[in-house]
Design a protein around this motif. Structure first.
Motif, PDB file in Angstrom:
ATOM      1  N   ILE A   1       5.303 -22.598  15.088  1.00  0.00           N
ATOM      2  CA  ILE A   1       4.540 -23.495  14.218  1.00  0.00           C
ATOM      3  C   ILE A   1       5.401 -23.878  13.011  1.00  0.00           C
ATOM      4  CG2 ILE A   1       2.421 -23.802  12.888  1.00  0.00           C
ATOM      5  CD1 ILE A   1       1.978 -23.248  15.875  1.00  0.00           C
ATOM      6  N   PRO A   2       5.613 -25.159  12.729  1.00  0.00           N
ATOM      7  CA  PRO A   2       6.346 -25.538  11.523  1.00  0.00           C
ATOM      8  C   PRO A   2       5.664 -24.941  10.294  1.00  0.00           C
ATOM      9  CG  PRO A   2       6.047 -27.443  12.961  1.00  0.00           C
ATOM     10  CD  PRO A   2       5.201 -26.335  13.534  1.00  0.00           C
ATOM     11  N   SER A   3       6.422 -24.192   9.507  1.00  0.00           N
ATOM     12  CA  SER A   3       5.792 -23.466   8.407  1.00  0.00           C
ATOM     13  C   SER A   3       6.806 -23.180   7.301  1.00  0.00           C
ATOM     14  CB  SER A   3       5.172 -22.158   8.901  1.00  0.00           C
ATOM     15  OG  SER A   3       6.126 -21.372   9.605  1.00  0.00           O
ATOM     16  N   GLN A   4       6.268 -22.809   6.142  1.00  0.00           N
ATOM     17  CA  GLN A   4       7.108 -22.459   5.008  1.00  0.00           C
ATOM     18  C   GLN A   4       6.394 -21.445   4.133  1.00  0.00           C
ATOM     19  OE1 GLN A   4       7.760 -25.863   2.424  1.00  0.00           O
ATOM     20  NE2 GLN A   4       5.723 -25.724   1.530  1.00  0.00           N
ATOM     21  N   ALA A   5       7.180 -20.748   3.311  1.00  0.00           N
ATOM     22  CA  ALA A   5       6.614 -19.916   2.259  1.00  0.00           C
ATOM     23  C   ALA A   5       6.654 -20.722   0.975  1.00  0.00           C
ATOM     24  CB  ALA A   5       7.428 -18.642   2.098  1.00  0.00           C
ATOM     25  N   ALA A   6       5.519 -20.804   0.304  1.00  0.00           N
ATOM     26  CA  ALA A   6       5.440 -21.515  -0.967  1.00  0.00           C
ATOM     27  C   ALA A   6       5.390 -20.494  -2.103  1.00  0.00           C
ATOM     28  CB  ALA A   6       4.208 -22.417  -1.002  1.00  0.00           C
ATOM     29  N   ILE A   7       6.491 -20.353  -2.803  1.00  0.00           N
ATOM     30  CA  ILE A   7       6.511 -19.490  -3.988  1.00  0.00           C
ATOM     31  C   ILE A   7       5.963 -20.357  -5.115  1.00  0.00           C
ATOM     32  CG2 ILE A   7       7.912 -17.976  -5.440  1.00  0.00           C
ATOM     33  CD1 ILE A   7      10.047 -18.015  -3.250  1.00  0.00           C
ATOM     34  N   ALA A   8       4.658 -20.443  -5.167  1.00  0.00           N
ATOM     35  CA  ALA A   8       4.025 -21.442  -6.033  1.00  0.00           C
ATOM     36  C   ALA A   8       2.645 -20.978  -6.483  1.00  0.00           C
ATOM     37  CB  ALA A   8       3.912 -22.764  -5.276  1.00  0.00           C
ATOM     38  N   PRO A   9       2.498 -20.676  -7.778  1.00  0.00           N
ATOM     39  CA  PRO A   9       3.553 -20.674  -8.779  1.00  0.00           C
ATOM     40  C   PRO A   9       4.356 -19.373  -8.710  1.00  0.00           C
ATOM     41  CG  PRO A   9       1.507 -20.029  -9.808  1.00  0.00           C
ATOM     42  CD  PRO A   9       1.173 -20.376  -8.379  1.00  0.00           C
TER      43      PRO A   9
END
Length: 276
Positions: A181-189
């Motif tokens: 699955i296209p995915s990412q980790a969002a270090i946000a905030p």
């Protein structure tokens, strides 16, 4: 304390993308309110929260007709051009009430039948892995962005005590990656984290988006100041982290583990691929 939950009928479900999310034709929020109630959430300073008698995190409205609406509104919107959807901009589509309602899953089922050109699915809940079967059907039309703002549970408990544990989120992201699955980790905030954070992330994802209060709250950090977040940092001996330059330090750490083209900063990390 469990939030109060109500159901309501909405006139529409797709909202024109604007501001920080101007790269999208529409935003979609299956719920109003959010039980995670994170202390730093910019939505706390928006009208939907300010004009509610209950505090943010203590109420959730279920948009009970959201599935029926999306089935009608996507084909209608497509007549005017490409349909790219950000879900969700002011709530979490996988907050606890989703376990019972299955509303977000119903929306994904509808979008499998009538797919948008692109769907960006933003959450901080490992429940997203429940819907891997549907996400697979959407293929390259979807990107799952899973918020992992720190690797330290002690920090999470200060700033987002009702949010899911970090380990569960890392495991969910690892499962999404394993299933293609296209995915990412969002270090946000960005929150205070350990030096090992990049290595932990490299085990579960190939793509990172890094954002902070000053770039990402839509007001240059003013909304965050109004929420009193600086005081939380100060009270817990974390003042050095509340600085506009901190993200650059973490970016350097990430660059030792991730390729340059795998690290996105603020708004770019939330844009549709064809907008980059």
């Amino acid at each position: 304390m469990k939030p109060s939950v109500q159901t309501r009928t909405s006139r529409s479900i797709l909202t024109k993308g604007s501001g920080f999310l101007h790269g999208y034709s529409h935003t979609l929020n299956p719920y109003a309110g959010c039980a995670f109630g994170c202390s730093y959430c910019y939505v706390r300073r928006m009208p939907i929260a300010l004009f509610r008698e209950e505090d943010w995190g203590e109420w959730v409205d279920i948009k009970e007709n959201a599935v029926e609406l999306v089935k009608k509104e996507i084909p209608k919107a497509r007549k005017k051009g490409k349909v790219s959807i950000f879900m969700s901009s002011s709530t979490d589509p996988y907050q606890p009430v989703e376990y019972n309602t299955g509303l977000t899953r119903g929306l994904l089922e509808a979008m499998v039948e009538e797919p948008p050109d692109f769907l960006f699915l933003q959450t901080r809940s490992p429940l997203v892995s429940r819907d891997i079967d549907l996400l697979k059907e959407l293929g390259s039309r979807v990107m799952v962005s899973l918020t992992i703002e720190t690797d330290l549970e002690s920090v999470r408990k200060i700033f987002a005590p009702s949010a899911p544990p970090i380990a569960a989120r890392l495991n969910a992201l690892k499962e999404l990656r394993r299933e293609g699955i296209p995915s990412q980790a969002a270090i946000a905030p960005l929150l205070p984290c350990s030096e090992e954070f990049p290595d932990k992330l490299s085990d579960v994802t190939k793509r990172i988006t890094l954002d902070d209060f000053f770039m990402g709250d839509g007001s240059g950090g003013n909304r965050t100041e109004q929420l009193g977040i600086r005081k939380l940092f100060e009270e817990n001996g974390l003042s050095d982290w509340y600085d506009r330059r901190t993200y650059l330090k973490i970016k350097k750490r990430l660059e030792k583990t991730f390729a340059d083209d795998a690290i996105y900063i603020s708004q770019k990390g939330f844009f549709p691929p064809n907008q980059l």
